[in-house]
Design an enzyme around this catalytic site. Structure first.
Site, short mmCIF file in Angstrom:
data_model
loop_
_atom_site.label_atom_id
_atom_site.label_comp_id
_atom_site.label_asym_id
_atom_site.label_seq_id
_atom_site.Cartn_x
_atom_site.Cartn_y
_atom_site.Cartn_z
CD1 TRP A 70 -2.26 -1.89 -0.12
CD2 TRP A 70 -3.04 -1.40 1.94
NE1 TRP A 70 -3.35 -2.55 0.26
CE2 TRP A 70 -3.70 -2.39 1.67
CE3 TRP A 70 -3.28 -0.83 3.41
CZ2 TRP A 70 -5.03 -2.77 2.20
CZ3 TRP A 70 -4.51 -1.46 3.89
CH2 TRP A 70 -5.21 -2.41 3.36
CE LYS A 71 4.47 1.16 -4.38
NZ LYS A 71 4.82 1.31 -5.62
CG HIS A 100 9.63 -1.30 -2.88
ND1 HIS A 100 9.57 0.02 -3.72
CD2 HIS A 100 8.60 -1.87 -3.37
CE1 HIS A 100 8.43 0.21 -4.60
NE2 HIS A 100 7.73 -1.05 -4.46
CD GLU A 113 7.83 -4.30 -6.90
OE1 GLU A 113 6.66 -4.42 -6.86
OE2 GLU A 113 8.43 -3.69 -6.20
N GLY A 158 1.07 -2.83 -6.31
CA GLY A 158 0.97 -1.25 -5.64
C GLY A 158 -0.40 -0.81 -5.81
N GLY A 159 -0.72 0.02 -6.83
CA GLY A 159 -1.58 0.93 -6.99
C GLY A 159 -3.14 0.17 -7.03
P1 13P Z 1 2.31 -0.46 -9.10
O1 13P Z 1 1.63 -1.70 -9.16
O2 13P Z 1 1.49 0.58 -8.56
O3 13P Z 1 2.97 -0.43 -10.40
O4 13P Z 1 3.34 -0.80 -8.05
C1 13P Z 1 4.41 -1.88 -7.94
C2 13P Z 1 5.12 -1.93 -6.46
O5 13P Z 1 5.84 -0.94 -6.42
C3 13P Z 1 4.72 -2.87 -5.45
O6 13P Z 1 5.63 -2.94 -4.44
#
Ligand code: 13P
Length: 250
Positions: free
Chosen positions: A10-11, A94, A166, A233-234
């Site tokens: 979720w950052k 990350h 990633e 992520g998003g």
């Molecule tokens: P997104 O799915 O938003 O591109 O992010 C990927 C991510 O960094 C998950 O750790």
């Protein structure tokens, strides 16, 4: 046979109350999931989210941890603190930590070793920038990040390690690596693990893909032989998008 592992990073999103109500609904709707499910909220959300998913199959992870037991490290959070509230998994390395906070492979390795010593499970993130890919350095970068990141990790402890590939250029950009490109990197990473630990460990290591994963592309990515899950992520921030990703193998 490796079980798919779908994780939501979720950052720096969601307040504790938003995170807890989202997590509760997610856990209810993911109770029949055939995959392993994890969410990683911010530190302040963790206690409420742990309570919200108690007794369900959803794993709660932290997005970072310090490499010391305790002491004068202002602004940091220790493994003991996380474990005390029921968080036993952590995302390390990350690309946003590498890029914005200067985390090196050696520093990430120190965190990996300390987190393992503390009994935690780890998702270790690796991945190249666009510049590195275009300059032909992809394999060198992945090999370095994997081998330095895992330096000193025993074969036994590899059971506690998930690797997340990633590609930095695919994070939050809407650009996904093609399934073939992603598979090539995953197979390469598995090869690096095999060179260090042998075939058994390599065959049992879960390697997630991350970078603009969404309902529309998840099935094709997960169909690749060396892709064993996703670090999202998003698209992990809404149930509309995250649930279909979790249910991609139904
Ligand atoms: P997104 O799915 O938003 O591109 O992010 C990927 C991510 O960094 C998950 O750790």
């Amino acid at each position: 046979m490796r079980k798919l592992y779908i994780a939501g990073n979720w950052k720096m999103n969601k307040t504790p109350s938003e995170a807890a109500s989202f997590a509760k609904e997610l856990a209810e709707k993911a109770s029949d999931a055939k995959v392993k499910v994890m969410i990683a909220p911010t530190f302040v959300c963790l206690p409420d989210v742990v309570k919200a998913v108690k007794g369900t199959n959803v794993i709660v992870a932290a997005q970072n941890v310090n490499d010391h037991k305790s002491g004068a490290y202002t602004g940091e959070v220790s493994a003991d603190m996380l474990k005390d509230i029921g968080v036993n998994t952590v995302i390390l390395g990350h690309s946003e930590r590498r890029q914005y906070y200067g985390e090196t492979d050696e520093f990430i390795n120190a965190k990996v070793l300390f987190a393992l010593e503390s009994g935690m499970d780890i998702v270790l993130c690796v991945g190249e920038t666009l510049e590195e890919r275009e300059s032909g350095a992809l394999e060198d970068v992945l090999k370095r990040q994997v081998s330095v990141g895992l330096s000193g990790v025993s074969a036994e402890n590899m059971k506690k390690i998930t690797i997340a590939y990633e590609p930095v250029w695919a994070i939050g950009t809407g650009k996904t690596a093609t399934p073939a490109d992603a598979e090539a990197s995953h197979a390469f990473i598995r090869g690096v693990v095999k060179d260090i630990y042998g075939s058994d460990v390599a065959e049992n290591t879960i390697i997630q893909y991350g970078g603009s994963v969404k309902p529309a592309n998840v099935k094709e990515l997960m169909a690749q032989p060396d892709i064993d899950g996703a670090l999202v992520g998003g698209a992990s921030l809404t149930l509309e998008q995250f649930l279909p990703i979790i249910h991609c193998v139904d």
